[in-house]
Design an enzyme around this catalytic site. Sequence first.
Site, PDB file in Angstrom:
ATOM      1  N   ARG A  78       6.449  57.871  32.338  1.00 14.07           N
ATOM      2  CA  ARG A  78       6.079  58.188  33.491  1.00 14.07           C
ATOM      3  C   ARG A  78       6.229  57.074  34.676  1.00 14.07           C
ATOM      4  O   ARG A  78       6.473  55.819  34.302  1.00 14.07           O
ATOM      5  CB  ARG A  78       4.521  58.567  33.487  1.00 14.07           C
ATOM      6  CG  ARG A  78       3.611  57.426  33.167  1.00 14.07           C
ATOM      7  CD  ARG A  78       2.059  57.862  33.023  1.00 14.07           C
ATOM      8  NE  ARG A  78       1.436  56.994  32.186  1.00 14.07           N
ATOM      9  CZ  ARG A  78       0.160  57.378  31.706  1.00 14.07           C
ATOM     10  NH1 ARG A  78      -0.350  58.559  31.789  1.00 14.07           N
ATOM     11  NH2 ARG A  78      -0.548  56.718  30.758  1.00 14.07           N
ATOM     12  N   GLU A 115       0.403  57.607  39.141  1.00 14.24           N
ATOM     13  CA  GLU A 115       1.260  57.917  38.159  1.00 14.24           C
ATOM     14  C   GLU A 115       1.930  59.335  38.553  1.00 14.24           C
ATOM     15  O   GLU A 115       1.009  60.247  38.734  1.00 14.24           O
ATOM     16  CB  GLU A 115       1.021  57.745  36.855  1.00 14.24           C
ATOM     17  CG  GLU A 115       0.511  56.302  36.649  1.00 14.24           C
ATOM     18  CD  GLU A 115      -0.441  56.300  35.127  1.00 14.24           C
ATOM     19  OE1 GLU A 115      -0.132  55.156  34.789  1.00 14.24           O
ATOM     20  OE2 GLU A 115      -0.920  57.129  34.982  1.00 14.24           O
ATOM     21  N   LYS A 128       2.516  66.092  36.501  1.00 13.69           N
ATOM     22  CA  LYS A 128       1.294  65.774  36.902  1.00 13.69           C
ATOM     23  C   LYS A 128       1.318  64.619  37.679  1.00 13.69           C
ATOM     24  O   LYS A 128       1.911  63.648  37.635  1.00 13.69           O
ATOM     25  CB  LYS A 128       0.355  65.583  35.718  1.00 13.69           C
ATOM     26  CG  LYS A 128      -1.023  65.060  35.838  1.00 13.69           C
ATOM     27  CD  LYS A 128      -2.113  65.289  34.724  1.00 13.69           C
ATOM     28  CE  LYS A 128      -2.148  64.184  33.915  1.00 13.69           C
ATOM     29  NZ  LYS A 128      -2.817  64.066  32.636  1.00 13.69           N
ATOM     30  N   ALA A 142     -16.497  59.579  31.840  1.00 10.97           N
ATOM     31  CA  ALA A 142     -16.019  61.063  32.069  1.00 10.97           C
ATOM     32  C   ALA A 142     -15.297  61.726  30.827  1.00 10.97           C
ATOM     33  O   ALA A 142     -15.550  63.042  30.720  1.00 10.97           O
ATOM     34  CB  ALA A 142     -15.158  60.990  33.323  1.00 10.97           C
ATOM     35  N   GLY A 190      -6.473  52.315  26.800  1.00 11.05           N
ATOM     36  CA  GLY A 190      -5.493  50.990  27.091  1.00 11.05           C
ATOM     37  C   GLY A 190      -4.449  52.081  27.480  1.00 11.05           C
ATOM     38  O   GLY A 190      -3.429  52.263  26.498  1.00 11.05           O
ATOM     39  N   ASP A 191      -4.299  52.092  28.793  1.00 11.94           N
ATOM     40  CA  ASP A 191      -3.051  53.034  29.085  1.00 11.94           C
ATOM     41  C   ASP A 191      -2.346  52.705  30.089  1.00 11.94           C
ATOM     42  O   ASP A 191      -1.536  53.528  31.070  1.00 11.94           O
ATOM     43  CB  ASP A 191      -3.738  54.572  29.337  1.00 11.94           C
ATOM     44  CG  ASP A 191      -4.610  54.542  30.425  1.00 11.94           C
ATOM     45  OD1 ASP A 191      -4.862  53.392  30.922  1.00 11.94           O
ATOM     46  OD2 ASP A 191      -5.228  55.490  30.872  1.00 11.94           O
ATOM     47  N   LYS A 213      -3.903  46.373  30.806  1.00 10.39           N
ATOM     48  CA  LYS A 213      -5.148  47.244  30.376  1.00 10.39           C
ATOM     49  C   LYS A 213      -5.011  47.738  29.058  1.00 10.39           C
ATOM     50  O   LYS A 213      -4.394  48.942  28.660  1.00 10.39           O
ATOM     51  CB  LYS A 213      -5.084  48.382  31.333  1.00 10.39           C
ATOM     52  CG  LYS A 213      -6.362  49.372  31.253  1.00 10.39           C
ATOM     53  CD  LYS A 213      -6.373  50.226  32.508  1.00 10.39           C
ATOM     54  CE  LYS A 213      -7.583  51.121  32.463  1.00 10.39           C
ATOM     55  NZ  LYS A 213      -7.230  52.472  32.018  1.00 10.39           N
ATOM     56  N   SER A 250      -3.112  55.967  22.181  1.00  8.47           N
ATOM     57  CA  SER A 250      -3.014  57.094  23.071  1.00  8.47           C
ATOM     58  C   SER A 250      -3.090  56.608  24.661  1.00  8.47           C
ATOM     59  O   SER A 250      -3.601  55.656  25.074  1.00  8.47           O
ATOM     60  CB  SER A 250      -4.467  58.001  23.014  1.00  8.47           C
ATOM     61  OG  SER A 250      -4.256  58.673  24.177  1.00  8.47           O
TER      62      SER A 250
END
Length: 341
Positions: A45, A56, A69, A139, A226-227, A231, A290
């Site tokens: 991305r 992003e 997205k 969330a 962690g994405d 981070k 992920s």
Amino acid sequence: MVRLIDVPTLQRFVRRRGMERVLAELADAIEAAYARWEEFDKSPRHATHFDHGVIELMPVADAHRYACKYVNGHPGNPKGGRMTVAALGILADVDSGYPVLVSEMTLLTALRTAAMSALVARYCARPDTASLALIGTGAQSEFQTLAIANERPLRQIRFYDVDPAAMEKYAFNLAEQNLELVPCDSIEQAVAGADLVSVATAIKDRQSLITPAMLRPGMHINAVGGDCPGKTELDPALLPACDIIVEYEPQTRIEGEIQGTEHPVTEFHEIVRGRRAGRLDDSSITLFDSVGFALEDHAALNWLYAQLSDATEVDLIPDAHDPRDLFAMLKPPTFGRAAGF
Ligand code: NAD
């Protein structure tokens, strides 16, 4: 005309169909997309970074549909009453290039992220997985819990968040589920004895929330938070002990727990397509690193598009009488009269 799925439309749809069924159908839709891995035009991305967050764009296409997205990640947002993650999705027809759907994607992202965690658990977590440790009850957390409960015979959820209010909210939201909810005072306490550990915190920093000392043979770790570069959630020292599963290696090498490392990984499509088993043996520790891949959004948007054929349509693309005379759509009605046209 472009189909529009706004927040109330998605809320009504999910309540009508039922959360568990939605999560299960999404997991199947995502699985079907991973099974067609070679058919997609993929790329990592595009991320625009700020000191306090990231915005992003996540494009992917097959021969029929292009999906993209828009999504942010602003971990400080909840302090100001806003969500960490908000998103919008577009689905377009590849033949014409015209958009066919514009959708809210904040709720849909929570659903698809949970469905993806559950799908990986379907292949990688031990079949007798009965206890889940959930770190970070923000969330994403309830969605993650319910989706994994769809796939494995969960009985006990051990949960921890640094914010007691988030823990109360989580316990309230899941009170009616047939699950034993065990609030914990620390990550160590939550993880002790858990078969599956799911981590979904939001801190823009290199964290070491799960350490090698917490690992147990046969455990499955679902690392969701962690994405982004800089981070992460896991102590990098635990990576060599894990069988690491990623969505799309070029993106995860930039953003995931493995960022900046050369640890060997398996892309999830290899498992879905039967090229290797998800779990190699009972004692191996599987880690789903992920980050969220556009393919999952493509699957989710196409699935939603098929489900909501009666959604409102909006006039977002000009329908010019002559496609080369776009000007006619904006010129004043009197334009050209003086010249005798
Ligand atoms: P959120 O801000 O709503 O929740 C995060 C929670 O983590 C908060 O309740 C916070 O108090 C808690 N937390 C922070 N530090 C903690 C710690 N040390 N120990 C325990 N709890 C801690 O965010 P969210 O929308 O639930 O998202 C969670 C994470 O998942 C974010 O980092 C987000 O970027 C990521 N995410 C990933 C994907 C994906 O596909 N992998 C998709 C959506 C969101």
